[in-house]
Scaffold this motif. Structure first.
Motif, PDB file in Angstrom:
ATOM      1  N   GLU A  52       0.833  -1.205   0.000  1.00  0.00           N
ATOM      2  CA  GLU A  52       0.000   0.000   0.000  1.00  0.00           C
ATOM      3  C   GLU A  52       0.871   1.260   0.000  1.00  0.00           C
ATOM      4  OE1 GLU A  52      -2.251  -3.369   1.782  1.00  0.00           O
ATOM      5  OE2 GLU A  52      -0.350  -2.445   2.334  1.00  0.00           O
ATOM      6  N   GLN A  53       0.357   2.294  -0.675  1.00  0.00           N
ATOM      7  CA  GLN A  53       1.063   3.576  -0.770  1.00  0.00           C
ATOM      8  C   GLN A  53       0.405   4.674   0.068  1.00  0.00           C
ATOM      9  OE1 GLN A  53       4.070   4.273  -2.754  1.00  0.00           O
ATOM     10  NE2 GLN A  53       4.001   2.099  -2.269  1.00  0.00           N
ATOM     11  N   THR A  54      -0.832   4.417   0.522  1.00  0.00           N
ATOM     12  CA  THR A  54      -1.542   5.416   1.334  1.00  0.00           C
ATOM     13  C   THR A  54      -2.045   4.744   2.610  1.00  0.00           C
ATOM     14  OG1 THR A  54      -3.616   4.975   0.152  1.00  0.00           O
ATOM     15  CG2 THR A  54      -2.261   6.810  -0.653  1.00  0.00           C
ATOM     16  N   ILE A  55      -1.727   5.359   3.738  1.00  0.00           N
ATOM     17  CA  ILE A  55      -2.114   4.798   5.038  1.00  0.00           C
ATOM     18  C   ILE A  55      -2.875   5.847   5.843  1.00  0.00           C
ATOM     19  CG2 ILE A  55      -1.298   3.858   7.236  1.00  0.00           C
ATOM     20  CD1 ILE A  55       1.106   2.709   5.826  1.00  0.00           C
ATOM     21  N   ILE A  83       0.488   9.660   4.274  1.00  0.00           N
ATOM     22  CA  ILE A  83      -0.112   9.348   5.571  1.00  0.00           C
ATOM     23  C   ILE A  83      -1.299  10.283   5.746  1.00  0.00           C
ATOM     24  CG2 ILE A  83       0.269   9.272   8.071  1.00  0.00           C
ATOM     25  CD1 ILE A  83       3.331   9.316   7.351  1.00  0.00           C
ATOM     26  N   GLY A  84      -2.394   9.768   6.298  1.00  0.00           N
ATOM     27  CA  GLY A  84      -3.551  10.614   6.562  1.00  0.00           C
ATOM     28  C   GLY A  84      -4.039  10.456   7.983  1.00  0.00           C
ATOM     29  N   PRO A 124      -7.531   5.898   1.956  1.00  0.00           N
ATOM     30  CA  PRO A 124      -6.412   5.048   2.383  1.00  0.00           C
ATOM     31  C   PRO A 124      -6.565   3.612   1.898  1.00  0.00           C
ATOM     32  CG  PRO A 124      -7.871   5.461   4.227  1.00  0.00           C
ATOM     33  CD  PRO A 124      -8.409   6.262   3.071  1.00  0.00           C
ATOM     34  N   GLU A 125      -5.448   3.031   1.489  1.00  0.00           N
ATOM     35  CA  GLU A 125      -5.427   1.610   1.105  1.00  0.00           C
ATOM     36  C   GLU A 125      -5.253   0.728   2.343  1.00  0.00           C
ATOM     37  OE1 GLU A 125      -3.091   1.239  -2.944  1.00  0.00           O
ATOM     38  OE2 GLU A 125      -2.121   2.679  -1.600  1.00  0.00           O
ATOM     39  N   LEU A 126      -4.603   1.289   3.359  1.00  0.00           N
ATOM     40  CA  LEU A 126      -4.372   0.599   4.628  1.00  0.00           C
ATOM     41  C   LEU A 126      -4.803   1.541   5.741  1.00  0.00           C
ATOM     42  CD1 LEU A 126      -3.084  -1.630   6.463  1.00  0.00           C
ATOM     43  CD2 LEU A 126      -0.898  -0.473   6.121  1.00  0.00           C
ATOM     44  N   PRO A 157     -13.105   1.110  -2.502  1.00  0.00           N
ATOM     45  CA  PRO A 157     -12.894  -0.235  -1.971  1.00  0.00           C
ATOM     46  C   PRO A 157     -12.473  -0.181  -0.501  1.00  0.00           C
ATOM     47  CG  PRO A 157     -11.031   0.394  -3.351  1.00  0.00           C
ATOM     48  CD  PRO A 157     -12.049   1.499  -3.459  1.00  0.00           C
ATOM     49  N   ALA A 158     -12.804  -1.237   0.215  1.00  0.00           N
ATOM     50  CA  ALA A 158     -12.483  -1.284   1.643  1.00  0.00           C
ATOM     51  C   ALA A 158     -10.974  -1.381   1.836  1.00  0.00           C
ATOM     52  CB  ALA A 158     -13.173  -2.478   2.288  1.00  0.00           C
ATOM     53  N   PRO A 159     -10.411  -0.577   2.738  1.00  0.00           N
ATOM     54  CA  PRO A 159      -8.984  -0.681   3.009  1.00  0.00           C
ATOM     55  C   PRO A 159      -8.669  -1.920   3.845  1.00  0.00           C
ATOM     56  CG  PRO A 159      -9.956   0.939   4.477  1.00  0.00           C
ATOM     57  CD  PRO A 159     -11.050   0.468   3.555  1.00  0.00           C
TER      58      PRO A 159
END
Length: 197
Positions: A52-55, A83-84, A124-126, A157-159
């Motif tokens: 994942e590239q976005t958390i 990061i978010g 976020p992907e994660l 989509p669900a992370p």
């Protein structure tokens, strides 16, 4: 010699009482800083194999583990990683995630928790989720507001979700309620506690 009272060392079966017990226990852990250092290492190692590239993460409150130092190191290791931190929508009571970086402008939300000010929102992907307590199979005990459950039910989509907490928070009999969204992994200072196949 008999004690004039009986110490109740069993976690309460009442979730509201259990939340208070576990939070008080977490705040009083004498080795909390050492546990946090170990969990920093566990998280850093776990993130190495992630694609994942976005958390999405969280601003730590009430003695929660602070994942931001490990996430900052993760973001520095490759271009394009973001990061978010959560921003609460008052109407839907769901979270959106806005870009965070060290030194970014912050402001308090309606609950007094710092959030990024005027930064871009992203999906976020994660998602790293704080745990007051946790049980078998990815069951999480939060603060009871349902923000993460509502958000996870709506995100498409669900992370991938990973709960972060200290090992004292394990409650073996904890079961998910119908609205609870189970986590995909649980990390403690002792390592990867549980991970979905």
């Amino acid at each position: 010699m008999t004690l004039p009272f009986k110490l109740n060392l069993e976690p309460s079966r009442d979730k509201a009482v259990l939340r208070k017990q576990l939070q008080a226990e977490r705040l009083s852990l004498l080795d909390r800083h050492q546990r946090a250092a170990h969990l920093q290492e566990v998280l850093q190692v776990w993130l190495i194999s992630r694609k994942e590239q976005t958390i999405g993460a969280y601003w730590p409150i009430k003695g929660e583990f602070d994942a931001l130092p490990a996430l900052y190191r993760w973001s520095e290791a490759a271009e394009g990683r973001r990061i978010g931190l959560p921003v609460i929508n008052r109407e839907t009571k769901q979270l959106t995630f806005h870009v965070w970086y060290p030194g970014c402008p912050m402001e308090e939300d309606a609950y007094g928790i710092p959030k990024p000010k005027d930064t871009e929102a992203f999906h976020p992907e994660l998602l790293l989720v704080p745990c007051v307590g946790f049980g078998p199979g990815g069951t999480r005990l939060g603060y009871g507001g349902g923000f993460y459950d509502r958000t996870l039910a709506a995100l498409q989509p669900a992370p991938i979700t990973a709960g972060l907490g200290y090992s004292h928070g394990y409650v073996p009999w904890l079961e998910a309620e119908p609205h609870d969204m189970p986590l995909d992994a649980l990390l403690t200072e002792e390592g990867v506690f549980w991970q979905r196949d």
